[in-house]
Design a protein around this motif. Structure first.
Motif, short mmCIF file in Angstrom:
data_model
loop_
_atom_site.label_atom_id
_atom_site.label_comp_id
_atom_site.label_asym_id
_atom_site.label_seq_id
_atom_site.Cartn_x
_atom_site.Cartn_y
_atom_site.Cartn_z
N ASN A 261 2.95 -6.11 -7.05
CA ASN A 261 4.22 -5.43 -6.82
C ASN A 261 4.24 -4.64 -5.52
O ASN A 261 5.25 -4.07 -5.14
CB ASN A 261 4.41 -4.46 -8.02
CG ASN A 261 5.85 -4.12 -8.21
OD1 ASN A 261 6.72 -4.90 -7.84
ND2 ASN A 261 6.12 -2.95 -8.74
N GLU A 262 3.10 -4.62 -4.82
CA GLU A 262 2.98 -3.73 -3.67
C GLU A 262 3.88 -4.14 -2.50
O GLU A 262 4.30 -5.29 -2.41
CB GLU A 262 1.52 -3.69 -3.17
CG GLU A 262 0.61 -2.81 -3.98
CD GLU A 262 0.17 -3.43 -5.31
OE1 GLU A 262 0.59 -4.57 -5.60
OE2 GLU A 262 -0.60 -2.79 -6.04
N ILE A 263 4.11 -3.16 -1.64
CA ILE A 263 4.86 -3.43 -0.42
C ILE A 263 3.94 -3.14 0.77
O ILE A 263 2.91 -2.49 0.61
CB ILE A 263 6.11 -2.54 -0.30
CG1 ILE A 263 5.73 -1.05 -0.36
CG2 ILE A 263 7.11 -2.87 -1.41
CD1 ILE A 263 6.84 -0.10 0.00
N MET A 264 4.33 -3.64 1.94
CA MET A 264 3.59 -3.28 3.14
C MET A 264 4.57 -2.68 4.14
O MET A 264 5.57 -3.30 4.48
CB MET A 264 2.89 -4.49 3.74
CG MET A 264 1.91 -4.11 4.80
SD MET A 264 0.58 -5.33 4.96
CE MET A 264 0.95 -6.02 6.51
N MET A 265 4.26 -1.48 4.58
CA MET A 265 5.24 -0.73 5.36
C MET A 265 4.53 0.40 6.10
O MET A 265 3.48 0.86 5.68
CB MET A 265 6.23 -0.14 4.35
CG MET A 265 7.34 0.69 4.90
SD MET A 265 8.35 1.33 3.56
CE MET A 265 9.92 1.48 4.42
N PRO B 114 5.44 0.30 -4.52
CA PRO B 114 6.82 0.28 -4.00
C PRO B 114 7.48 1.66 -4.08
O PRO B 114 7.09 2.51 -4.86
CB PRO B 114 7.53 -0.71 -4.93
CG PRO B 114 6.68 -0.82 -6.13
CD PRO B 114 5.28 -0.53 -5.71
#
Ligand SMILES: Cc1ncc(C[n+]2csc(CCOP(=O)(O)OP(=O)(O)O)c2C)c(N)n1
Ligand code: SF4
Ligand SMILES: [Mg+2]
Lengths: 350, 618
Positions: free
Chosen positions: B207-211, B395
């Motif tokens: 579920n992770e995001i990269m930002m 997230p």
């Protein structure tokens, strides 16, 4: 200590069209030195607001630090006021104005506050044409710190200490015209008849109105050798023009002979009538406005009155295309994109 | 030679020249690993310069999810001739050195403990593409194709990313894909079975995001309803405002008029920037600014005004290496004291410490609630590593229907119905927080005079000592209230004996947890406290009191959090040992592990010490 005015009301005090008496525009009793030019300027502001029928609570007063910057306590006690820090009135006013474009902003500063420590902020508020009435009470010295020369002190002028100022002086009006102010005037606290209409014109103006008010410091800079003393200013004053300010919806009753007046229609529909102008003094020309100032200066005279006006220019909010609603009235519904959109943003980041 | 042989656990370093367009290629690589579900943490190490100087991009890939810097390079992609020798030396024994073999390596490059992989990047690129401007960019894409083969990354992941990136300009996607294929096939033909490191699809990330943290904060500000921004450009904070502007161009446009529901003013300096924030907040808008250390110094006088006149203000400090201009493009956590006590007189400011993009978003949004609730400046302490690098993160979350806490503001109705005399600085609730009003609300009530000079409960100027003192003491009551509203620290108790406790915050978090987990693997359990806010809550003091041995991990020279703890919680200085990283690079787990090993652990039982000594091989 600031003291409230005694709370009795003269039964027959006249009301203006908005239903307020002049007393409604007053503030606490001044603690400045008796005879200080700033107090007369304060009175002119009260008069201008009264005559213009502004609602006191729709005015915001902001200042820096100095004797001059104390004056917002002495007018419009029904308005919010903000006595900030030295030289930073313009940025506080910018933020406040960005938050609510619907109020009338009066910024009070001194020549030390503006021409030295606050020079940068002065320049940039002008450059952005912030919708602000920027009033500089100019006494050629630092009153509150006991009379040091300021950057607007004329070369050769000597204050109470008696030492002639060796440096060039800064003409804030010339600078203001060059830096993008859209209404520039110079007044004298000792000439209320001229100052009040100048202030009214400024308040009707949409954009940055800069008014340099020569406001003598009786305690430190009212000497025979000072060029900012009451006496010297009275002797050397020159007016660009006499001036009628005709607010919107008021009929023009006076008849003006052709070629003797210039008419400027302000953003809100009010009209400014300038008398006795010759065509070389077109006040909507930046170049001519600066020339006029320089010419009188060569003759050793102060030019006062309305010096430059450009009523058709865009103010900061127009330049950044911000909403017509006051930003401080917007709520979650207007501002927050919501959790569903956040889910989508999260997905795009996977 | 013993080649390094690993799956989903390595560090790769790209050595580029800045301004050569390498960022997007390097990003493409990191994103591909991320899309394969493998935890990855890329870090830019760049100069304060626009073009022509060396820049490195270090990517750590780690199946276990350790995202701090590891140190040591397993694979190097060397395309910068200026730094070629150093980059060559830095490869760990058994590692891989990929370089542009259009020019052969000089004579003195003689290592037999690494694998040299020469790819004629310039030649390949010039043969395939004629546009000189594109050539430079595509040369970078070719090496991503090379890596795709060497590390067994399916080419389709990369081509997919490119197609996504150029969705609106498919014509541009074509040469990029071609460049990838060139790199891939050349390597397949010349270097089969060369590289023993590979990336394999994993279910570690779901579920992770990269930002980057700066974008996350900016989005938090959009969500929190910030409408006024004054700012002055300074690395590494500038991209906050850029992102804020970008997001507001999407989410803050009035449908019918196209006008913006935000005012962003590029100020003339940081004094004006914070002045704009104070003016805007005073007038009832939510306002913020972003800056770095030098800006904090300039803002100090106005921060004191906001503290004393009790005006909300939100400020993000994306810290960089000081003092003075320092190393402006390197990271540090060295503005804690400057921010906590910014301004003269008795001034204290609230600090929040996010550790990843999700917290930049959440604590960023919370900062607006806290600033308005407490009517005081709130400073979000980010840093260059967090702000400018991409991070894998949980997230961002926004509870639907969440309302803004605008704090104690009297509306026109409230004013109309007031029974008692209102005083701007009158503490009617006993929590030190008084009721404020916004200009223009009511025709006759609620106007007051805000000032940085001493004032009484009714906002009138006073030089009465007792009134001044009472006001200053009430501000301390408010400070106590603030303690109860701060986001709570994250405490992990693994050792019920409370022998060793680590204290850390912000970007030292990932390396600290990794170090703890290595000790745990070696049989030594260590407890941890992640500080998330100043003023410190009771839990912080309790944690310190519970433990026999305490380390405070920071990225500054003087142990600034330690100083704050000693000063504000009256802790015996001897109880807090510092672990301090000040090289301007993100702190590495090995640094912490080594420091704990090297420290004076005499108070730990003998048996534990031994376990210590055997732990942590990195
Ligand atoms: C940062 C800072 N520096 C210096 C001062 C001291 N100070 C107070 S008022 C003042 C000068 C005010 O001069 P001016 O703006 O001309 O106002 P006046 O008193 O003449 O009306 C100075 C230097 C201050 N308040 N803040
Ligand atoms: S010192 Fe000068 S400027 Fe200040 S109040 Fe007295 S007369 Fe006015
Ligand atoms: Mg002065």
């Amino acid at each position: 200590m600031s003291h409230a005015h005694p709370n009795f009301r003269h039964p027959k005090q006249p009301e203006n069209d908005a239903g307020y008496t002049r007393r409604d525009y007053e503030g606490a009793i001044s603690t400045l030195c008796a005879g200080c030019g700033h107090d007369s300027t304060t009175n002119a502001i009260i008069q201008a607001c009264f005559e213009l029928n502004v609602e006191p609570h729709r005015v915001v007063k902001i200042s820096g630090i100095g004797c001059s910057s104390k004056t917002p306590a002495y007018f419009l006690s029904r308005s919010h006021g903000f006595n900030s820090v030295h030289g930073r009135m313009p940025s506080i006013a910018t933020g406040a104005n960005m938050a609510n474009r619907d109020l009338l902003y009066i910024g009070i500063s001194g020549d030390g506050d503006t021409a030295s420590i606050g020079m940068g902020q002065f320049a940039h508020a002008l450059r952005r044409n912030l919708n602000l009435n920027y009033i500089c009470m100019n006494n050629g010295c630092y009153g509150l710190t006991k009379g040091q020369d300021s950057a607007t002190a004329d070369r050769g002028s000597a204050s109470k200490k008696g030492i002639p100022n060796p440096y060039e002086s800064i003409d804030l009006c010339e600078l203001a015209i060059e830096l993008g102010a859209s209404y520039v005037a110079r007044g004298f606290s000792g000439d209320k008849k001229q100052l009040v209409p100048l202030l009214k014109g400024a308040m009707a103006h949409n954009g940055l109105a800069f008014i340099d008010v020569i406001s003598p410091c009786v305690t430190f800079n009212n000497t025979a050798s000072s060029t900012k003393s009451y006496h010297y200013v009275r002797e050397h004053i020159e007016t660009t023009n006499t001036f009628d300010f005709v607010p919107l919806q008021q009929e023009i009753l006076t008849h003006y002979d052709e070629g003797t007046s210039q008419e400027v229609t302000m953003h809100d529909g009010s009209i400014i009538h300038l008398h006795k102008v010759d065509s070389s003094k077109d006040l909507t020309s930046r170049q001519k406005a600066v020339n006029n100032l320089e010419k009188e200066k060569e003759k050793g005279r102060f030019l006062t009155g309305l010096l430059y006006v450009n009523p058709q220019i865009e103010e900061t909010h127009d330049l950044i295309n911000s909403t017509l609603y006051p930003l401080n009235t917007l709520t979650e519904e207007d501002l927050c994109p919501g959790s569903e959109i956040l889910d989508r943003i999260n997905s795009a980041l996977r | 030679m013993n080649k390094i042989e690993r799956i989903n656990d390595f560090v790769i370093r790209f050595c580029n020249v800045n301004g050569s367009g390498s960022a997007s290629a390097n990003n493409l690589f990191a994103k591909a690993v991320f899309r394969l579900g493998v935890p990855v943490s890329p870090k830019n190490i760049f100069p304060s310069n626009i073009q022509g100087l060396p820049t490195w991009y270090e990517v750590r890939v780690n199946e276990e999810g350790f995202l701090g810097r590891r140190g040591g390079i397993d694979i190097t992609v060397a395309v910068n001739r200026q730094t070629l020798f150093g980059d060559y030396q830095d490869v760990l024994p058994g590692g891989y050195f990929i370089y542009d073999s259009t020019k052969p390596l000089p004579e003195n490059f003689r290592r037999d403990d690494i694998s040299e992989i020469g790819i004629p990047l310039t030649t390949l690129c010039n043969e395939a593409f004629s546009n000189p401007k594109l050539r430079q960019l595509l040369k970078n894409i070719i090496y991503v194709g090379v890596l795709s083969f060497l590390l067994d990354i399916d080419l389709s992941i990369l081509t997919g990313s490119i197609q996504k990136q150029f969705k609106k300009k498919p014509k541009l996607a074509e040469p990029n894909i071609k460049a990838l294929e060139i790199g891939f096939s050349y390597t397949r033909d010349h270097y089969p079975d060369t590289c023993k490191i590979s990336v394999r699809k994993s279910d570690k990330l779901t579920n992770e995001i990269m930002m980057d943290g700066n974008s996350a904060f900016a989005l938090g500000a959009v969500y929190a309803g910030a409408t006024v921004t004054g700012w002055y450009p300074i690395t590494p904070s500038t991209s906050i405002i850029e992102a804020f502007e970008k997001y507001t161009n999407t989410y803050r446009i009035e449908e019918d008029t196209g006008k913006k529901k935000v005012a962003i003013i590029q100020a003339e300096d940081e004094l004006a920037a914070i002045g704009i924030v104070i003016g805007g907040s005073w007038n009832g808008a939510r306002a913020f600014t972003a800056t770095s250390g030098p800006g904090i110094s300039l803002m100090s006088e106005l921060l004191g005004l906001a503290y004393f006149a009790e005006i909300p203000a939100v400020l993000v400090d994306v810290q960089r290496t000081g003092p003075s201009t320092g190393m402006p493009t390197r990271t540090q956590q060295s503005d804690l004291l400057a921010c906590a006590y910014a301004s003269h007189g008795d001034t204290k400011n609230i600090l929040l410490f996010p550790c990843d993009p999700r917290e930049c978003f959440e604590l960023g949004a919370d900062a607006f609630d806290l600033a308005e609730r407490l009517q005081t400046p709130v400073i979000v302490m980010s840093d260059l590593d967090l702000g400018m690098n991409d991070h894998v993160s949980a997230p961002m979350q926004w509870e639907s229907g969440r309302k803004y806490d605008r704090g104690k503001v009297l509306s026109a109705d409230d004013l109309e119905n007031l029974k008692e005399k209102w005083g701007r600085y009158l503490d009617v609730d006993g929590d030190g927080i008084c009721y404020r009003t916004v200009p223009g609300s009511h025709p006759t009530k609620g106007a007051y005079f805000t000032r940085g000079t001493s004032h009484n409960q009714y906002a009138a100027y006073t030089e009465e000592s007792s009134e001044y003192e009472a006001n200053m003491k009430r501000l301390l009551v408010k400070w106590q209230t603030a303690r109860t509203l701060m986001p709570s620290p994250r405490i992990k108790i693994r050792d019920p004996e409370y022998t060793i406790g680590l204290i850390f915050y912000g970007t030292s978090t990932h390396a600290a947890y990794e170090s703890i987990s290595r000790f745990s693997r070696d049989g030594l359990e260590i407890n941890s406290l992640r500080v998330r806010a100043f003023p410190f809550q009771d839990e912080v003091i309790e944690f310190i009191n519970q433990h026999k041995i305490l380390f405070v991990i920071e990225q500054n020279r003087d142990g600034q959090l330690r100083t704050l703890l000693i000063n504000e919680c009256e802790i015996d200085p001897a109880r807090l040992q510092s672990i301090l990283n000040i090289d301007g690079l993100p702190i590495a787990a090995s640094f912490i592990t080594d420091a704990i090993h090297g420290s004076n652990l005499t108070t730990i039982p003998e048996s534990l010490q031994k376990q210590n000594k055997t732990g942590g091989k990195q």
